[in-house]
Design a protein around this motif. Structure first.
Motif, PDB file in Angstrom:
ATOM      1  N   PHE A  16       7.538  -4.270 -31.055  1.00 35.84           N
ATOM      2  CA  PHE A  16       8.521  -5.331 -30.857  1.00 35.84           C
ATOM      3  C   PHE A  16       7.888  -6.708 -31.025  1.00 35.84           C
ATOM      4  O   PHE A  16       8.448  -7.586 -31.686  1.00 35.84           O
ATOM      5  CB  PHE A  16       9.165  -5.214 -29.471  1.00 35.84           C
ATOM      6  N   MET A  17       6.714  -6.898 -30.427  1.00 39.10           N
ATOM      7  CA  MET A  17       6.064  -8.208 -30.522  1.00 39.10           C
ATOM      8  C   MET A  17       5.639  -8.520 -31.957  1.00 39.10           C
ATOM      9  O   MET A  17       5.736  -9.675 -32.392  1.00 39.10           O
ATOM     10  CB  MET A  17       4.873  -8.286 -29.570  1.00 39.10           C
ATOM     11  N   GLU A  21       7.391 -11.825 -33.514  1.00 42.47           N
ATOM     12  CA  GLU A  21       6.569 -12.955 -33.949  1.00 42.47           C
ATOM     13  C   GLU A  21       6.684 -13.181 -35.454  1.00 42.47           C
ATOM     14  O   GLU A  21       6.643 -14.318 -35.915  1.00 42.47           O
ATOM     15  CB  GLU A  21       5.113 -12.752 -33.542  1.00 42.47           C
ATOM     16  N   THR A  22       6.820 -12.110 -36.196  1.00 42.75           N
ATOM     17  CA  THR A  22       6.998 -12.256 -37.644  1.00 42.75           C
ATOM     18  C   THR A  22       8.320 -12.958 -37.945  1.00 42.75           C
ATOM     19  O   THR A  22       8.365 -13.885 -38.758  1.00 42.75           O
ATOM     20  CB  THR A  22       6.933 -10.880 -38.333  1.00 42.75           C
ATOM     21  N   CYS A  23       9.385 -12.530 -37.280  1.00 41.41           N
ATOM     22  CA  CYS A  23      10.690 -13.170 -37.491  1.00 41.41           C
ATOM     23  C   CYS A  23      10.705 -14.606 -36.983  1.00 41.41           C
ATOM     24  O   CYS A  23      11.286 -15.480 -37.626  1.00 41.41           O
ATOM     25  CB  CYS A  23      11.783 -12.359 -36.810  1.00 41.41           C
ATOM     26  N   ASP A  43      -0.903 -13.575 -31.926  1.00 39.75           N
ATOM     27  CA  ASP A  43       0.196 -12.723 -31.477  1.00 39.75           C
ATOM     28  C   ASP A  43       0.213 -11.408 -32.238  1.00 39.75           C
ATOM     29  O   ASP A  43       0.458 -10.348 -31.660  1.00 39.75           O
ATOM     30  CB  ASP A  43       1.535 -13.445 -31.652  1.00 39.75           C
ATOM     31  N   TRP A  44      -0.021 -11.476 -33.547  1.00 44.65           N
ATOM     32  CA  TRP A  44      -0.085 -10.245 -34.342  1.00 44.65           C
ATOM     33  C   TRP A  44      -1.241  -9.370 -33.880  1.00 44.65           C
ATOM     34  O   TRP A  44      -1.122  -8.145 -33.812  1.00 44.65           O
ATOM     35  CB  TRP A  44      -0.240 -10.564 -35.821  1.00 44.65           C
ATOM     36  N   THR A  45      -2.374  -9.984 -33.556  1.00 47.87           N
ATOM     37  CA  THR A  45      -3.534  -9.226 -33.082  1.00 47.87           C
ATOM     38  C   THR A  45      -3.212  -8.523 -31.764  1.00 47.87           C
ATOM     39  O   THR A  45      -3.524  -7.337 -31.589  1.00 47.87           O
ATOM     40  CB  THR A  45      -4.751 -10.150 -32.909  1.00 47.87           C
ATOM     41  N   ALA A  46      -2.594  -9.231 -30.833  1.00 46.86           N
ATOM     42  CA  ALA A  46      -2.242  -8.636 -29.543  1.00 46.86           C
ATOM     43  C   ALA A  46      -1.230  -7.511 -29.720  1.00 46.86           C
ATOM     44  O   ALA A  46      -1.357  -6.445 -29.094  1.00 46.86           O
ATOM     45  CB  ALA A  46      -1.695  -9.703 -28.601  1.00 46.86           C
ATOM     46  N   GLY A  47      -0.230  -7.709 -30.561  1.00 48.66           N
ATOM     47  CA  GLY A  47       0.766  -6.672 -30.803  1.00 48.66           C
ATOM     48  C   GLY A  47       0.159  -5.445 -31.453  1.00 48.66           C
ATOM     49  O   GLY A  47       0.439  -4.309 -31.054  1.00 48.66           O
ATOM     50  N   ALA A  48      -0.691  -5.652 -32.453  1.00 46.61           N
ATOM     51  CA  ALA A  48      -1.340  -4.531 -33.137  1.00 46.61           C
ATOM     52  C   ALA A  48      -2.305  -3.805 -32.197  1.00 46.61           C
ATOM     53  O   ALA A  48      -2.397  -2.567 -32.227  1.00 46.61           O
ATOM     54  CB  ALA A  48      -2.083  -5.031 -34.376  1.00 46.61           C
ATOM     55  N   PHE A  49      -3.003  -4.549 -31.364  1.00 48.46           N
ATOM     56  CA  PHE A  49      -3.936  -3.953 -30.398  1.00 48.46           C
ATOM     57  C   PHE A  49      -3.179  -3.070 -29.410  1.00 48.46           C
ATOM     58  O   PHE A  49      -3.571  -1.936 -29.126  1.00 48.46           O
ATOM     59  CB  PHE A  49      -4.704  -5.066 -29.698  1.00 48.46           C
ATOM     60  N   SER A  77      -1.685 -12.538 -21.291  1.00 51.20           N
ATOM     61  CA  SER A  77      -2.229 -13.901 -21.335  1.00 51.20           C
ATOM     62  C   SER A  77      -1.507 -14.743 -22.378  1.00 51.20           C
ATOM     63  O   SER A  77      -1.201 -15.917 -22.135  1.00 51.20           O
ATOM     64  CB  SER A  77      -3.726 -13.877 -21.604  1.00 51.20           C
ATOM     65  N   LEU A  78      -1.200 -14.161 -23.529  1.00 51.25           N
ATOM     66  CA  LEU A  78      -0.473 -14.911 -24.561  1.00 51.25           C
ATOM     67  C   LEU A  78       0.958 -15.216 -24.122  1.00 51.25           C
ATOM     68  O   LEU A  78       1.459 -16.327 -24.333  1.00 51.25           O
ATOM     69  CB  LEU A  78      -0.465 -14.129 -25.870  1.00 51.25           C
ATOM     70  N   LEU A  79       1.603 -14.240 -23.512  1.00 52.77           N
ATOM     71  CA  LEU A  79       2.976 -14.459 -23.056  1.00 52.77           C
ATOM     72  C   LEU A  79       3.035 -15.473 -21.916  1.00 52.77           C
ATOM     73  O   LEU A  79       3.969 -16.272 -21.835  1.00 52.77           O
ATOM     74  CB  LEU A  79       3.609 -13.136 -22.621  1.00 52.77           C
ATOM     75  N   PHE A  80       2.037 -15.459 -21.041  1.00 54.37           N
ATOM     76  CA  PHE A  80       2.005 -16.432 -19.951  1.00 54.37           C
ATOM     77  C   PHE A  80       1.834 -17.846 -20.509  1.00 54.37           C
ATOM     78  O   PHE A  80       2.476 -18.787 -20.049  1.00 54.37           O
ATOM     79  CB  PHE A  80       0.895 -16.096 -18.954  1.00 54.37           C
ATOM     80  N   GLY A  81       0.986 -17.992 -21.524  1.00 54.88           N
ATOM     81  CA  GLY A  81       0.837 -19.289 -22.184  1.00 54.88           C
ATOM     82  C   GLY A  81       2.132 -19.734 -22.834  1.00 54.88           C
ATOM     83  O   GLY A  81       2.515 -20.907 -22.757  1.00 54.88           O
TER      84      GLY A  81
END
Length: 133
Positions: A16-17, A21-23, A43-49, A77-81
């Motif tokens: 989903f992320m 993020e792509t959209c 964001d792509w890195t976190a989603g893929a991870f 951490s990314l979502l909190f930011g």
């Protein structure tokens, strides 16, 4: 709460992320003069991870739960930011929104994602502790 520790939740949330993020940043990379720095690589890195660790957890590899907890922490951490950034935006005087969702609704969506990521992190850590003891 152990539901959030499942690999299916990590796979779905990561996918989903990646899509969201792509959209959300589609205009940035479709623009003629876009630079690579405008793309949401973090964001792509976190989603893929998160997606990858969910897949590995399905195969029950030995360290996959620990990696999944790290992936949830990274995503949180990314979502909190993003939540703090959107909160600051929401507290300023309102302005026109180009894509039809209010700042308050977007803040609520991000807050919901933060809560899901927090539940994923806590339940994955707890599942790892109960499996290790």
């Amino acid at each position: 709460m152990t539901y959030f520790a499942g690999p299916g939740v990590a796979i779905a949330f990561g996918a989903f992320m990646l899509c969201a993020e792509t959209c959300l940043h589609a205009e940035s990379f479709l623009a003629a003069g876009a630079t690579p720095f405008e793309l949401p690589f973090y964001d792509w890195t976190a989603g893929a991870f998160l997606l990858t660790t969910g897949v590995l957890s399905q195969r029950s590899w030995s360290l996959s739960r620990q990696y999944q907890a790290v992936a949830w922490g990274f995503m949180l951490s990314l979502l909190f930011g993003a939540l703090l950034s959107q909160l600051q935006e929401w507290l300023t005087p309102p302005h026109d929104v180009a894509w039809g969702i209010s700042e308050g609704a977007f803040l609520t969506i991000i807050l919901t994602l933060v809560v899901i990521a927090l539940c994923g992190l806590v339940s994955t850590v707890r599942a790892g502790h109960s499996a290790g003891s």
